[in-house]
Design a protein around this motif. Structure first.
Motif, PDB file in Angstrom:
ATOM      1  N   LYS A  18       0.816  -1.220   0.000  1.00 58.12           N
ATOM      2  CA  LYS A  18       0.000   0.000   0.000  1.00 58.12           C
ATOM      3  C   LYS A  18       0.847   1.266   0.000  1.00 58.12           C
ATOM      4  N   VAL A  19       1.898   1.316   0.804  1.00 59.35           N
ATOM      5  CA  VAL A  19       2.696   2.536   0.909  1.00 59.35           C
ATOM      6  C   VAL A  19       4.178   2.213   0.862  1.00 59.35           C
ATOM      7  N   LEU A  20       4.961   3.250   0.506  1.00 56.32           N
ATOM      8  CA  LEU A  20       6.414   3.135   0.477  1.00 56.32           C
ATOM      9  C   LEU A  20       6.975   4.484   0.912  1.00 56.32           C
ATOM     10  N   SER A  21       7.746   4.472   1.997  1.00 53.72           N
ATOM     11  CA  SER A  21       8.303   5.725   2.531  1.00 53.72           C
ATOM     12  C   SER A  21       9.806   5.771   2.335  1.00 53.72           C
ATOM     13  N   LEU A  22      10.313   7.039   2.244  1.00 55.75           N
ATOM     14  CA  LEU A  22      11.733   7.246   2.020  1.00 55.75           C
ATOM     15  C   LEU A  22      12.266   8.313   2.973  1.00 55.75           C
ATOM     16  N   ILE A  23      13.395   8.010   3.603  1.00 53.63           N
ATOM     17  CA  ILE A  23      14.116   8.966   4.450  1.00 53.63           C
ATOM     18  C   ILE A  23      15.434   9.304   3.761  1.00 53.63           C
ATOM     19  N   ILE A  24      15.709  10.621   3.602  1.00 60.75           N
ATOM     20  CA  ILE A  24      17.020  11.063   3.122  1.00 60.75           C
ATOM     21  C   ILE A  24      17.677  11.881   4.230  1.00 60.75           C
ATOM     22  N   LEU A  25      18.911  11.520   4.524  1.00 60.86           N
ATOM     23  CA  LEU A  25      19.645  12.133   5.642  1.00 60.86           C
ATOM     24  C   LEU A  25      20.939  12.740   5.119  1.00 60.86           C
ATOM     25  N   ASP A  26      21.250  13.951   5.582  1.00 58.57           N
ATOM     26  CA  ASP A  26      22.510  14.601   5.200  1.00 58.57           C
ATOM     27  C   ASP A  26      23.182  15.167   6.455  1.00 58.57           C
ATOM     28  N   ILE A  27      24.451  14.852   6.634  1.00 59.15           N
ATOM     29  CA  ILE A  27      25.176  15.333   7.808  1.00 59.15           C
ATOM     30  C   ILE A  27      25.408  16.839   7.671  1.00 59.15           C
ATOM     31  N   ASP A  28      25.128  17.581   8.726  1.00 61.70           N
ATOM     32  CA  ASP A  28      25.292  19.034   8.715  1.00 61.70           C
ATOM     33  C   ASP A  28      26.774  19.404   8.828  1.00 61.70           C
ATOM     34  N   HIS A  29      27.202  20.365   8.008  1.00 61.63           N
ATOM     35  CA  HIS A  29      28.565  20.933   8.060  1.00 61.63           C
ATOM     36  C   HIS A  29      29.647  19.850   8.025  1.00 61.63           C
ATOM     37  N   PHE A  30      29.450  18.830   7.175  1.00 61.32           N
ATOM     38  CA  PHE A  30      30.406  17.714   7.147  1.00 61.32           C
ATOM     39  C   PHE A  30      31.758  18.158   6.584  1.00 61.32           C
ATOM     40  N   LYS A  31      31.763  19.156   5.699  1.00 63.54           N
ATOM     41  CA  LYS A  31      33.033  19.652   5.158  1.00 63.54           C
ATOM     42  C   LYS A  31      33.903  20.245   6.265  1.00 63.54           C
ATOM     43  N   ALA A  32      33.242  20.889   7.211  1.00 64.18           N
ATOM     44  CA  ALA A  32      34.000  21.478   8.325  1.00 64.18           C
ATOM     45  C   ALA A  32      34.634  20.380   9.178  1.00 64.18           C
ATOM     46  N   VAL A  33      33.928  19.249   9.335  1.00 65.69           N
ATOM     47  CA  VAL A  33      34.482  18.124  10.100  1.00 65.69           C
ATOM     48  C   VAL A  33      35.730  17.605   9.407  1.00 65.69           C
ATOM     49  N   ASN A  34      35.676  17.438   8.080  1.00 68.60           N
ATOM     50  CA  ASN A  34      36.836  16.951   7.333  1.00 68.60           C
ATOM     51  C   ASN A  34      37.994  17.937   7.426  1.00 68.60           C
ATOM     52  N   ASP A  35      37.679  19.261   7.310  1.00 69.56           N
ATOM     53  CA  ASP A  35      38.740  20.265   7.357  1.00 69.56           C
ATOM     54  C   ASP A  35      39.398  20.336   8.735  1.00 69.56           C
ATOM     55  N   THR A  36      38.594  20.099   9.771  1.00 67.24           N
ATOM     56  CA  THR A  36      39.107  20.230  11.141  1.00 67.24           C
ATOM     57  C   THR A  36      39.835  18.968  11.604  1.00 67.24           C
ATOM     58  N   TYR A  37      39.262  17.814  11.346  1.00 64.68           N
ATOM     59  CA  TYR A  37      39.798  16.568  11.921  1.00 64.68           C
ATOM     60  C   TYR A  37      40.462  15.651  10.887  1.00 64.68           C
ATOM     61  N   GLY A  38      40.292  15.974   9.608  1.00 63.64           N
ATOM     62  CA  GLY A  38      40.905  15.147   8.572  1.00 63.64           C
ATOM     63  C   GLY A  38      39.897  14.207   7.918  1.00 63.64           C
ATOM     64  N   HIS A  39      40.210  13.811   6.696  1.00 60.94           N
ATOM     65  CA  HIS A  39      39.287  12.945   5.948  1.00 60.94           C
ATOM     66  C   HIS A  39      39.165  11.550   6.566  1.00 60.94           C
ATOM     67  N   GLN A  40      40.242  11.072   7.198  1.00 56.75           N
ATOM     68  CA  GLN A  40      40.151   9.757   7.843  1.00 56.75           C
ATOM     69  C   GLN A  40      39.132   9.797   8.967  1.00 56.75           C
ATOM     70  N   SER A  41      39.096  10.871   9.730  1.00 60.00           N
ATOM     71  CA  SER A  41      38.101  11.010  10.790  1.00 60.00           C
ATOM     72  C   SER A  41      36.707  11.112  10.195  1.00 60.00           C
ATOM     73  N   GLY A  42      36.606  11.801   9.062  1.00 61.78           N
ATOM     74  CA  GLY A  42      35.311  11.870   8.377  1.00 61.78           C
ATOM     75  C   GLY A  42      34.820  10.491   7.981  1.00 61.78           C
ATOM     76  N   ASN A  43      35.726   9.659   7.515  1.00 55.23           N
ATOM     77  CA  ASN A  43      35.353   8.278   7.152  1.00 55.23           C
ATOM     78  C   ASN A  43      34.885   7.493   8.381  1.00 55.23           C
ATOM     79  N   GLU A  44      35.562   7.735   9.527  1.00 49.50           N
ATOM     80  CA  GLU A  44      35.141   7.054  10.752  1.00 49.50           C
ATOM     81  C   GLU A  44      33.714   7.438  11.122  1.00 49.50           C
ATOM     82  N   ILE A  45      33.385   8.703  10.978  1.00 52.99           N
ATOM     83  CA  ILE A  45      32.026   9.172  11.291  1.00 52.99           C
ATOM     84  C   ILE A  45      31.010   8.510  10.356  1.00 52.99           C
TER      85      ILE A  45
END
Length: 571
Positions: free
Chosen positions: A431-458
């Motif tokens: 009968k129904v089909l639902s969809l959730i789309i999620l986007d991390i807020d300010h993720f570029k700042a996380v990568n710039d501050t802690y590094g891309h490896q830390s971003g991958n961990e998140i």
């Protein structure tokens, strides 16, 4: 073909009431007259035992070529001696076949049949004027009466067998098959031996038994070898067919299930076990059959090398065949049921390396033959190749459908699944089909501050959190970059909103641990995510519209409204 306990009791009762009294009646009505020929009678009895001990087994059905000996015995000593010999021959044959306890009813069942056949055919012979010890050489009348006895004896035997199949065994198959034709032909080929034996005996005495018995024994061995080779060829053809069927399976579970199923159809299997070599010292049970059901084993201990039957087969690299429980129970470590008797265990080899063990068990004693061990060994070779191919296919499929970093499904798989689930709505399958789309807020700042490896961990930890929260209610996939999607079949908008809010809170309220940040120390940081939801068919009439509208809710309703929010699509 299962015979009920009540029917078995009735068979024993009929035998008790009919056969002993019938033998006494026959003795009184047609008394034997052999004038001290005890040595001759003993010789005929030995010949009867020899013939009964050498049945031909065709399609698992023993063909009992005793009629020619019975004919010579009847003509020589009369109906009573022939009847007693026939009863003894039945017992010898069934003991030779090593009946199981639940098949013991076949002894009185066959004794009843042979008693009736002997009685009726003998009475017909005497009623037509036949005599004991007739002169059949140059006497067409006596020869004709003896032939009538033999024909009545055979066809009455077939009528009773047919009655047993339909009314006792409840068989629905055709009786006049290959077994019937072979038995009829061999019976009428060997019947002349009965006349020859009778005439030779009258002329040569006991020497005649030896002269006739040797050709019969040779003929019986030829038939036995011929049908044994034919049986092996049938098994080899089946093994080749099963090999092709396994090669067509693309999933490991499908290969295993088909392998066990086909083994159970080919052989008498009550229990089956498939072990996988986990490492250099351990065997792991991956599948078993008990009570006819295939199941994944739970709480089964790891088996060590040289431990138990399977461990010994693994260490020695040789197949093992046990005919009775007494032969293998000293090796067993307890996972085989106590009512098992015969066991066949074969190593599974690939490129001269043992990768597993298959073990079959039957409640019957001597259920397996040596040539079947070779057949199973051939099937194990097919199985090993099919398993390797299936593992390669599953690995390739997984790599093409999964994100290498988060191990979630990727965009390609999500797009295919979305189309399939949307088709179910059009076909009224859901009968129904639902969809959730999620986007991390300010993720570029996380990568710039802690590094891309830390971003991958998140990203990896967030993937684990989403998987745990959603569970079996839907499918989680990485949509791209720092975006994730959750597809929820048969989940309405209200429940979807609640689930999305739970996801949002789990991200915002619990910090993420960074093990490899630029600061080279373990850190915990807090992040937030913005979420958009949409539901079909309420919000969208096709799959692309569902994604577009959920994405619009994410950026217009959540991001622009301050982030760290859940927004639903509003038309």
């Amino acid at each position: 073909m299962t015979v009920t306990a009540k029917t078995k009791r009735n068979i024993f009762l009929v035998w008790l009431l009919l056969v002993p009294a019938g033998l006494w009646f026959t003795y009184q009505t047609y008394p034997p007259n052999f004038s001290g020929q005890w040595l001759d009678i003993a010789a005929f009895l030995i010949l009867t035992f020899v013939v009964a001990f050498m049945p031909m087994v065709i399609n698992n059905t023993p063909i009992f070529l005793i009629q020619w000996v019975s004919l010579a015995t009847f003509l020589t000593f009369g109906i009573f001696v022939e009847m007693v010999f026939a009863q003894a021959a039945v017992i010898v044959l069934l003991l030779r076949l090593r009946l199981q306890k639940d098949q013991l009813f076949r002894i009185p069942l066959n004794l009843i049949m042979f008693f009736l056949v002997s009685l009726v055919s003998g009475v017909v012979y005497y009623a037509l004027g036949g005599q004991t010890t007739p002169t059949i050489v140059n006497n067409l009348h006596s020869l004709s009466l003896a032939a009538v006895y033999a024909v009545v004896n055979y066809f009455l035997n077939q009528v009773i067998i047919s009655f047993y199949l339909y009314y006792i065994y409840k068989s629905k198959g055709s009786y006049f098959g290959k077994d019937f034709i072979v038995e009829t032909v061999t019976t009428f080929i060997t019947l002349p031996l009965g006349f020859v034996l009778y005439m030779f005996y009258n002329q040569q005495g006991l020497l005649a038994l030896l002269i006739v018995a040797i050709p019969f024994a040779s003929l019986s061995m030829i038939f036995k070898l011929y049908y044994a080779s034919e049986n092996i060829n049938i098994y080899l053809q089946k093994a080749a067919e099963i090999g092709h069927q396994m090669a067509e399976k693309l999933e490991v579970d499908g290969v295993i299930d088909l392998f066990i199923q086909k083994l159970s159809e080919m052989l008498p299997v009550d229990y089956a076990y498939i072990f996988d070599v986990a490492n250099e010292e351990d065997l792991k049970l991956v599948r078993r059959i008990q009570g006819g059901d295939t199941e994944l084993p739970l709480n089964i201990p790891i088996i060590k090398k040289n431990q138990g039957i399977s461990g010994h087969v693994w260490s020695k690299g040789k197949a093992q065949l046990y005919s009775t429980g007494m032969q293998w129970k000293r090796y067993s470590i307890g996972y085989i049921p106590g009512d098992a008797e015969s066991i066949l265990a074969v190593p599974i080899q690939r490129n001269k390396k043992i990768i597993g063990v298959v073990m079959l068990a039957s409640k019957r004693k001597r259920a397996y033959e040596k040539f079947q061990l070779v057949i199973v060994d051939i099937l194990c070779s097919y199985f090993a190749v099919a398993m390797e191919n299936a593992k390669h296919y599953e690995l390739t499929k997984k790599q093409s459908e999964r994100c290498a970093l988060t191990k979630l499904y990727n965009y390609r798989y999500f797009k295919k699944l979305l189309t399939e689930e949307f088709d179910k709505i059009f076909h009224f399958e859901q009968k129904v089909l639902s969809l959730i789309i999620l986007d991390i807020d300010h993720f570029k700042a996380v990568n710039d501050t802690y590094g891309h490896q830390s971003g991958n961990e998140i990203l990896c930890e967030l993937a684990a959190r989403l998987t745990n929260i959603v569970g079996s209610r839907g499918t989680v996939a990485r949509y791209g970059g720092e975006e994730f999607v959750v597809l929820l079949p048969e989940v309405d908008k209200e429940e979807t909103y609640q689930l999305a809010e739970m996801i949002r809170q789990s991200i915002a309220n619990w910090p993420f641990t960074l093990m490899q940040s630029l600061e080279l120390t373990q850190q915990q940081i807090k992040i937030t995510a913005s979420i958009g939801i949409a539901t079909a068919p309420e919000d969208a009439e096709d799959a692309l519209a569902l994604v577009r509208h959920a994405d619009r809710a994410l950026y217009v309703g959540a991001k622009r409204a301050g982030r760290n929010k859940v927004a639903e699509y509003i038309k």
